[in-house]
Design an enzyme around this catalytic site. Sequence first.
Site, PDB file in Angstrom:
ATOM      1  N   CYS A 130      -8.798   2.115   0.527  1.00 58.93           N
ATOM      2  CA  CYS A 130      -7.931   1.369   1.438  1.00 58.93           C
ATOM      3  C   CYS A 130      -7.948  -0.106   1.043  1.00 58.93           C
ATOM      4  O   CYS A 130      -9.000  -0.642   0.685  1.00 58.93           O
ATOM      5  CB  CYS A 130      -8.436   1.554   2.868  1.00 58.93           C
ATOM      6  SG  CYS A 130      -7.637   0.475   4.080  1.00 58.93           S
ATOM      7  N   ASP A 133     -14.719 -14.938  25.363  1.00 58.69           N
ATOM      8  CA  ASP A 133     -14.086 -14.115  24.322  1.00 58.69           C
ATOM      9  C   ASP A 133     -13.812 -12.738  24.936  1.00 58.69           C
ATOM     10  O   ASP A 133     -14.509 -11.762  24.654  1.00 58.69           O
ATOM     11  CB  ASP A 133     -15.022 -14.012  23.108  1.00 58.69           C
ATOM     12  CG  ASP A 133     -14.353 -13.322  21.925  1.00 58.69           C
ATOM     13  OD1 ASP A 133     -13.192 -12.887  22.052  1.00 58.69           O
ATOM     14  OD2 ASP A 133     -15.005 -13.201  20.866  1.00 58.69           O
ATOM     15  N   CYS A 156       0.849  -1.196   0.000  1.00 60.50           N
ATOM     16  CA  CYS A 156       0.000   0.000   0.000  1.00 60.50           C
ATOM     17  C   CYS A 156       0.884   1.244   0.000  1.00 60.50           C
ATOM     18  O   CYS A 156       1.850   1.331   0.767  1.00 60.50           O
ATOM     19  CB  CYS A 156      -0.888  -0.017   1.242  1.00 60.50           C
ATOM     20  SG  CYS A 156      -1.821   1.500   1.473  1.00 60.50           S
ATOM     21  N   CYS A 172      -1.628  -0.932   8.963  1.00 56.33           N
ATOM     22  CA  CYS A 172      -1.256  -2.283   8.523  1.00 56.33           C
ATOM     23  C   CYS A 172       0.240  -2.489   8.758  1.00 56.33           C
ATOM     24  O   CYS A 172       1.058  -2.206   7.890  1.00 56.33           O
ATOM     25  CB  CYS A 172      -1.585  -2.469   7.042  1.00 56.33           C
ATOM     26  SG  CYS A 172      -3.342  -2.424   6.694  1.00 56.33           S
ATOM     27  N   TYR A 197     -18.653 -12.729  28.713  1.00 57.52           N
ATOM     28  CA  TYR A 197     -18.347 -11.593  27.822  1.00 57.52           C
ATOM     29  C   TYR A 197     -19.165 -11.732  26.537  1.00 57.52           C
ATOM     30  O   TYR A 197     -18.636 -11.624  25.427  1.00 57.52           O
ATOM     31  CB  TYR A 197     -16.858 -11.531  27.454  1.00 57.52           C
ATOM     32  CG  TYR A 197     -15.866 -11.673  28.583  1.00 57.52           C
ATOM     33  CD1 TYR A 197     -15.485 -10.559  29.325  1.00 57.52           C
ATOM     34  CD2 TYR A 197     -15.291 -12.899  28.893  1.00 57.52           C
ATOM     35  CE1 TYR A 197     -14.554 -10.684  30.355  1.00 57.52           C
ATOM     36  CE2 TYR A 197     -14.363 -13.026  29.916  1.00 57.52           C
ATOM     37  CZ  TYR A 197     -14.000 -11.917  30.649  1.00 57.52           C
ATOM     38  OH  TYR A 197     -13.080 -12.033  31.663  1.00 57.52           O
ATOM     39  N   CYS A 220       0.204   5.786   7.317  1.00 60.18           N
ATOM     40  CA  CYS A 220      -1.015   5.425   8.043  1.00 60.18           C
ATOM     41  C   CYS A 220      -0.700   4.642   9.320  1.00 60.18           C
ATOM     42  O   CYS A 220      -1.181   4.985  10.389  1.00 60.18           O
ATOM     43  CB  CYS A 220      -1.922   4.615   7.112  1.00 60.18           C
ATOM     44  SG  CYS A 220      -3.214   3.708   7.937  1.00 60.18           S
ATOM     45  N   CYS A 252      -8.003 -12.482  21.289  1.00 56.42           N
ATOM     46  CA  CYS A 252      -7.468 -11.611  20.229  1.00 56.42           C
ATOM     47  C   CYS A 252      -6.068 -11.122  20.583  1.00 56.42           C
ATOM     48  O   CYS A 252      -5.541 -10.220  19.930  1.00 56.42           O
ATOM     49  CB  CYS A 252      -8.408 -10.431  19.977  1.00 56.42           C
ATOM     50  SG  CYS A 252      -8.752  -9.449  21.440  1.00 56.42           S
ATOM     51  N   GLU A 259     -23.045 -10.379  30.300  1.00 58.74           N
ATOM     52  CA  GLU A 259     -22.383  -9.207  29.710  1.00 58.74           C
ATOM     53  C   GLU A 259     -22.623  -7.979  30.606  1.00 58.74           C
ATOM     54  O   GLU A 259     -23.734  -7.773  31.104  1.00 58.74           O
ATOM     55  CB  GLU A 259     -22.933  -8.952  28.300  1.00 58.74           C
ATOM     56  CG  GLU A 259     -22.525  -7.653  27.647  1.00 58.74           C
ATOM     57  CD  GLU A 259     -21.033  -7.509  27.477  1.00 58.74           C
ATOM     58  OE1 GLU A 259     -20.509  -6.431  27.845  1.00 58.74           O
ATOM     59  OE2 GLU A 259     -20.375  -8.453  26.987  1.00 58.74           O
ATOM     60  N   GLN A 307     -18.241  -8.224  14.757  1.00 60.39           N
ATOM     61  CA  GLN A 307     -16.899  -8.570  14.279  1.00 60.39           C
ATOM     62  C   GLN A 307     -16.604  -7.896  12.941  1.00 60.39           C
ATOM     63  O   GLN A 307     -17.444  -7.855  12.054  1.00 60.39           O
ATOM     64  CB  GLN A 307     -16.758 -10.086  14.153  1.00 60.39           C
ATOM     65  CG  GLN A 307     -16.746 -10.809  15.485  1.00 60.39           C
ATOM     66  CD  GLN A 307     -15.408 -10.731  16.217  1.00 60.39           C
ATOM     67  OE1 GLN A 307     -14.502 -10.029  15.806  1.00 60.39           O
ATOM     68  NE2 GLN A 307     -15.293 -11.453  17.312  1.00 60.39           N
TER      69      GLN A 307
END
Length: 398
Positions: free
Chosen positions: A105, A328, A22, A31, A258, A28, A355, A280, A229
């Site tokens: 993008c 999660d 890119c 990425c 969660y 930016c 994550c 939650e 997501q």
Amino acid sequence: MENQEQQRRRETHAPERNPNPCPLYRKCGGCQLQNMSYQRQLHWKQELVERLLGRFHRVNPIIGMEHPYHYRNKVQAAFALDRRKQIVSGVYQASTHRVVPVESCMIEDETADRIVGTIRKLMKDFKMEPYNEDTGRGLVRHVLVKRGFVSGQVMVVMVTVSPILPAKNNFVKALRKAHPEITTILQNVNNRATSMVLGESEKVLYGPGYIEESLCGCVFRISAKSFYQINPVQTEVLYNKAIELAGFTGKETVVDAYCGTGTIGLIAAKRGAGHVTGVELNQDAVRDAISNAKRNGIKNVYFYNADAGEFLSAMADEGETVDVVLMDPPRAGSDEQFLTSLAGLAPKKIVYISCNPETLQRDLQFLVRAGYHVQEIQPVDMFPHTNHVETVCLLSKL
């Protein structure tokens, strides 16, 4: 299917550099791995997960994307005036509030990028100035676009400093004429000095005020503020793997900690879990989860607005038993109070979706000490070209 060693040899000999990087890669900062070829990125992420988690169990080969571009179904554009007083839109440069102009993008949805470009032109026609944080002048702070990849529904949110949007009916008409695919338009008012994109107040300018999207056979309502997501293609891969690891037979009692707007819990309830309880802390998310359950006609699931750790402790104190806990947590992982409550409840299986492999390593250490055995580790590339990697783990009580 190639085995892990064959894949590793292929990836090791993959070209190191991205042949089409890119042009905004350095400016930016979004990425971080854009300079690497995609196969090299997967190799880098595989090694990262193996280094952090390999001591617990052999790590499965990472599941990458067939087409690792334009996967983001949510686009946030910031607006500013350049030196020539022309309106530009794009992303904030890493660690700054300087807008890097972006026409298109490589990881954002192309429809969303085109809509942002149209809004930039319309702002000039309708004399809407970008908001300037230093002077406090201007109107438009951000534009948020969400698109359902399966449903095709598109939401546009104009984030403004003032509730007054000049000639809003004509603006909406012009935007819809240019993009008939738009199904709802909202105005969100954010007049606070904050880095948060959305403010508290919002009004619907066109359509129902939300979009719907299908995932793993369920339909979910997505509002401006609700979490969903970012990469729906890989989310389906990730959730299918989590359900597979849980191994539901139709009898299991399940807790979805969660649970957010109920995505993985509702899919579990539809895919063989006997009874699912979602927990939650965010009240708005719980409201969305309940409406998602009704929308899908799923009756073997209940959602509670509570702290997950306290909820699990109360279940253990009352002598309740749970077969599977789905979890999660956010990037920070779980805190010790939650993990202590989880170990006290002693479910037969834990399916941990993470994550952040660093906080996952810390949490797995705790759970292993508490008598759990890691049975499978599956990395999934949810965010190609970035340094993030998602991992799903199965733990069983020894």
